[in-house]
Design an enzyme around this catalytic site. Structure first.
Site, short mmCIF file in Angstrom:
data_model
loop_
_atom_site.label_atom_id
_atom_site.label_comp_id
_atom_site.label_asym_id
_atom_site.label_seq_id
_atom_site.Cartn_x
_atom_site.Cartn_y
_atom_site.Cartn_z
N TYR A 150 50.39 6.93 -30.06
CA TYR A 150 50.90 8.21 -29.58
C TYR A 150 52.16 8.63 -30.36
CZ TYR A 150 47.87 7.48 -25.45
OH TYR A 150 46.80 7.27 -24.61
N HIS A 199 43.18 -0.58 -27.18
CA HIS A 199 42.98 0.86 -26.98
C HIS A 199 41.50 1.27 -27.04
CE1 HIS A 199 45.42 4.81 -27.48
NE2 HIS A 199 44.31 5.05 -26.82
P1 NAP Z 1 45.22 15.08 -18.05
O1 NAP Z 1 46.23 14.19 -17.47
O2 NAP Z 1 43.94 15.29 -17.31
O3 NAP Z 1 45.82 16.53 -18.32
C1 NAP Z 1 47.08 16.78 -18.87
C2 NAP Z 1 47.26 18.28 -18.88
O4 NAP Z 1 47.22 18.76 -17.54
C3 NAP Z 1 48.58 18.74 -19.46
O5 NAP Z 1 48.34 19.92 -20.19
C4 NAP Z 1 49.43 19.04 -18.24
O6 NAP Z 1 50.33 20.11 -18.46
C5 NAP Z 1 48.40 19.48 -17.25
N1 NAP Z 1 48.79 19.15 -15.88
C6 NAP Z 1 49.32 18.00 -15.42
N2 NAP Z 1 49.56 18.06 -14.10
C7 NAP Z 1 49.17 19.30 -13.72
C8 NAP Z 1 49.17 19.98 -12.49
N3 NAP Z 1 49.62 19.37 -11.37
N4 NAP Z 1 48.70 21.25 -12.45
C9 NAP Z 1 48.24 21.88 -13.56
N5 NAP Z 1 48.22 21.27 -14.77
C10 NAP Z 1 48.67 20.00 -14.85
O7 NAP Z 1 44.79 14.62 -19.52
P2 NAP Z 1 45.28 13.53 -20.59
O8 NAP Z 1 46.66 13.77 -21.05
O9 NAP Z 1 44.20 13.47 -21.60
O10 NAP Z 1 45.19 12.14 -19.81
C11 NAP Z 1 46.28 11.56 -19.15
C12 NAP Z 1 46.82 10.35 -19.89
O11 NAP Z 1 45.82 9.35 -20.04
C13 NAP Z 1 47.26 10.61 -21.34
O12 NAP Z 1 48.48 11.30 -21.41
C14 NAP Z 1 47.30 9.21 -21.88
O13 NAP Z 1 48.47 8.53 -21.44
C15 NAP Z 1 46.05 8.61 -21.24
N6 NAP Z 1 44.86 8.69 -22.11
C16 NAP Z 1 44.34 7.55 -22.58
C17 NAP Z 1 43.23 7.58 -23.42
C18 NAP Z 1 42.66 6.29 -23.92
O14 NAP Z 1 41.87 6.32 -24.89
N7 NAP Z 1 43.01 5.17 -23.35
C19 NAP Z 1 42.64 8.80 -23.79
C20 NAP Z 1 43.18 9.98 -23.26
C21 NAP Z 1 44.27 9.91 -22.43
P3 NAP Z 1 51.90 19.87 -18.79
O15 NAP Z 1 52.00 18.76 -19.78
O16 NAP Z 1 52.35 21.20 -19.27
O17 NAP Z 1 52.59 19.49 -17.48
#
Ligand code: NAP
Length: 284
Positions: free
Chosen positions: A69, A128
């Protein structure tokens, strides 16, 4: 008094890490995009540090990051953010990237993550992504070594299918996998077929990533309607539906303080069984 005990009372919504007597909050914080995506972005550093501190102080004291990241910069920001908390009050999850899975590379990647995070141990270290061109035995032996040396308190995997998870576990002698971090949301329920039931049976925690489908679920009018009954928003209903299952926790990413507050408010209560089942049918 053990500080985690205070947290248990404070958050009152915990998930068991594997089969051991260690508990984590049902909702943690994701960090993809904080401090850059595939490359570092230093422009919002002080804002992100404050945001992470705020999220932790709201009770989401598990932070998920990875060496990948922000080209490593996200780990640096997480390290800076957690400085103000007693080390044992935050749980840091980080991951070794799929091209670093040879034995020596895993050890080196972990040391680099420790340096960037500015900590002496990683709470939970994950592979990962699986990499079919590197023998999994080699990777898992290195993961176990990190655990044995105390550089990783717990180890796990991410994006592992059922077959890969079973194989990874078969190479471990002294410890076991406590987490598989996979994509899981109301709009993506593939894990329910065979992975989730197996993990439930084996006491492995499913750490659900992209639980809000990048914010899409926060705009769902059907979830908003159900939420009215509880005084909760669509996003809170979507997260609560996931943590309804005993061995599922979630790591939504939010860089907006209002979103962090909203996500933290998805803990500490549960949907009624009939609403849980109704939503399950609605998104089947
Ligand atoms: P997510 O958590 O489903 O979505 C994040 C998005 O949703 C951001 O744009 C955020 O906006 C918005 N958001 C958050 N809370 C909200 C709310 N209460 N209301 C409206 N919008 C909201 O997607 P993600 O970032 O892909 O997944 C979460 C985490 O999982 C990642 O950050 C990472 O740490 C991990 N991940 C791991 C892998 C893996 O391969 N292991 C892959 C993908 C993700 P703002 O930022 O503007 O608040």
């Amino acid at each position: 008094m053990n500080s985690k005990y205070i947290k248990i009372r404070k958050v009152n919504d915990l998930k068991r890490l594997g089969k051991i007597d260690v508990w984590v909050p049902a909702i943690g914080i994701g960090t993809w995009g904080i401090g850059g995506y595939s490359y570092p972005d230093y422009s919002l550093d002080s804002y992100y540090i404050e945001v992470l501190r705020y999220g932790i102080s709201l009770g989401m004291w598990l932070v998920d990051t990875a060496e990948y990241y922000g080209g490593g910069h996200t780990e640096e920001l997480v390290g800076e953010a957690i400085k103000v908390f007693p080390r044992e009050e935050v749980l840091i999850v980080t991951k070794v990237w799929g091209t670093h899975l040879r034995y020596d590379d895993v050890l080196k990647a972990a040391r680099n993550s420790l340096r960037r995070l500015n900590i002496s141990y990683i709470d939970l270290y994950l592979v990962h992504w699986p990499n079919p061109s590197i023998p999994l035995r080699e990777t898992m032996k290195a993961m176990e070594k990190l655990w044995y040396e105390g550089l990783a308190r717990f180890i796990g995997v991410s994006n592992f299918s059922l077959i890969e998870l079973k194989e990874a576990r078969s190479y471990l002698n002294k410890t076991d996998i406590v987490v598989n971090q996979v994509k899981y949301s109301l709009l993506d329920r593939r894990v329910e077929k065979d992975l989730l039931p197996y993990m439930e049976k084996e006491g492995i925690l499913l750490m659900a990533y992209t639980p809000l489908e990048k914010g899409v679920l926060a705009k769902d009018p059907r979830l908003a309607e159900i939420g009215k009954k509880y005084g909760k928003t669509a996003a809170q209903v979507a997260l609560n539906w996931l943590i309804y299952k005993e061995n599922v926790m979630v790591i939504p990413k939010a860089a907006n303080k209002k979103h962090l507050e909203e996500n933290a408010g998805a803990m500490g209560w549960r949907l009624a069984r009939e609403d849980y089942e109704y939503i399950s049918r609605l998104f089947s």
